[in-house]
Design an enzyme around this catalytic site. Sequence first.
Site, PDB file in Angstrom:
ATOM      1  N   THR A   1      18.080 -34.659 -28.179  1.00 39.80           N
ATOM      2  CA  THR A   1      19.036 -35.367 -27.285  1.00 39.80           C
ATOM      3  C   THR A   1      20.077 -34.354 -26.782  1.00 39.80           C
ATOM      4  OG1 THR A   1      20.610 -35.656 -28.851  1.00 39.80           O
ATOM      5  CG2 THR A   1      18.878 -37.198 -28.845  1.00 39.80           C
TER       6      THR A   1
ATOM      7  N   LEU B   1      20.953 -33.179 -32.559  1.00 40.03           N
ATOM      8  CA  LEU B   1      22.106 -33.797 -31.771  1.00 40.03           C
ATOM      9  C   LEU B   1      22.966 -32.612 -31.489  1.00 40.03           C
ATOM     10  CD1 LEU B   1      24.303 -35.802 -31.612  1.00 40.03           C
ATOM     11  CD2 LEU B   1      24.713 -35.928 -33.857  1.00 40.03           C
TER      12      LEU B   1
ATOM     13  N   MET C   1      21.249 -29.684 -35.728  1.00 42.52           N
ATOM     14  CA  MET C   1      22.465 -29.741 -34.883  1.00 42.52           C
ATOM     15  C   MET C   1      22.464 -28.690 -33.987  1.00 42.52           C
ATOM     16  SD  MET C   1      24.157 -31.942 -36.737  1.00 42.52           S
ATOM     17  CE  MET C   1      25.213 -32.056 -35.249  1.00 42.52           C
ATOM     18  N   LYS C   2      22.569 -29.032 -32.609  1.00 40.64           N
ATOM     19  CA  LYS C   2      22.279 -28.219 -31.340  1.00 40.64           C
ATOM     20  C   LYS C   2      23.552 -27.657 -31.069  1.00 40.64           C
ATOM     21  CE  LYS C   2      19.745 -29.532 -27.806  1.00 40.64           C
ATOM     22  NZ  LYS C   2      19.186 -30.304 -26.658  1.00 40.64           N
ATOM     23  N   VAL C   3      23.417 -26.035 -31.025  1.00 40.70           N
ATOM     24  CA  VAL C   3      24.492 -25.135 -30.892  1.00 40.70           C
ATOM     25  C   VAL C   3      24.087 -23.975 -29.791  1.00 40.70           C
ATOM     26  CG1 VAL C   3      25.614 -23.310 -31.972  1.00 40.70           C
ATOM     27  CG2 VAL C   3      25.137 -25.226 -33.177  1.00 40.70           C
TER      28      VAL C   3
END
Length: 375
Positions: free
Chosen positions: A45, A109, A140-142
């Site tokens: 996403t 996310l 977690m998207k970083v």
Amino acid sequence: MTNDALKELSDRGVSLYLDDISRSRLDGGDLRRMIEDRHVVGVTTNPSIFKKALADGEGYDDTLRMLARSGFSTADALRVLTCMDVRDAADLLAPVHTATDGHDGWVSLEVNPFYAHDTDATVAEASLLHWMVGRPNVMMKVPATVAGLPAVTELVSRGIPVNVTVIFSLDRYREAAEAYMAGLERAAEEGRDLTAIRSVASFYLARLDDAVDGQLDIVRTPDAEALRGRIALSHAHLAQEMHTELHSDSRWKALTRKHPGVRPQRLLWASTSTKDDRYSDTRYVTNLALRGSINTMPEKTLQAVADHGTVPAEPLGAEVPDAREAVRHLDMLGISFADVADRLETEAVTGFEDAWQEIQKVLRTRMKPAEEEDD
């Protein structure tokens, strides 16, 4: 209609992810059908996806009214809505995650893009969101910005899975891989179970070709024309070569000796929707049948691969010496690849910031009627 290309990619060890999510897709059973029938084994996403879902979908209305009546700000409402969607997608993919021992079944996310240049804020927000979702198969998207990379190390050291995103160059990919390894080393020092930690590095493709092709079109020489559409796939195959090298060196081997079950960071091919109509709409999927990698695509691209995709025996850009030559040739033409990559990183983060602001506007409008009812 056939799924042969999707099946062939899956059989070759490519993990197919859907780059989309929405409440209607979850409630209507569409994602479940893709998992069952289209070989989809994960979801990614981003803020643009959530903007579209919230603007177009009516499945959020009841929740939005409840949050508005409870006094939630739009920022907190956004956290709740995105975490709800990601949690439900993660639950759908939980059997895949279990069956593959954590190899697949992941949902990613994105952290608030306005924190892309603030390490501490990124770590704090990612930790909060990971706790809110509360599922083991969520990454977690970083972004792989200068501030994002140390955040990756910190999050991995805490045992939080991370999708390192908006990667456009081999230099950034190396830094992302090293940030992951540094996090694993710190996690080991703190006594964490390294076998439970996962990460992917998301390499953007179509955006890269689109930007480089634009520069080549300005040069307008036969040599420049010959390079059109070659750079992104060449970089993907060079990234695969670098991935092999990174996991053959002494640093990685030291980790595997001490922690036999530690998992390497996987390569994920993103931005796979072709931007130029002169190119095949499946080129960034069918040309990357690389075992162990992930290819995430919007539904339109997934459908195109299912309808008419063919996995070639000799994929474009696969010859590494030719790939290096293609990249070197850009400099000979006066095109700075480093400058293009830096600009694309900035544009990607800015684009997500714009989407984030648009989401806030949508939420303010959608939550306002409930607030007025209470007055």
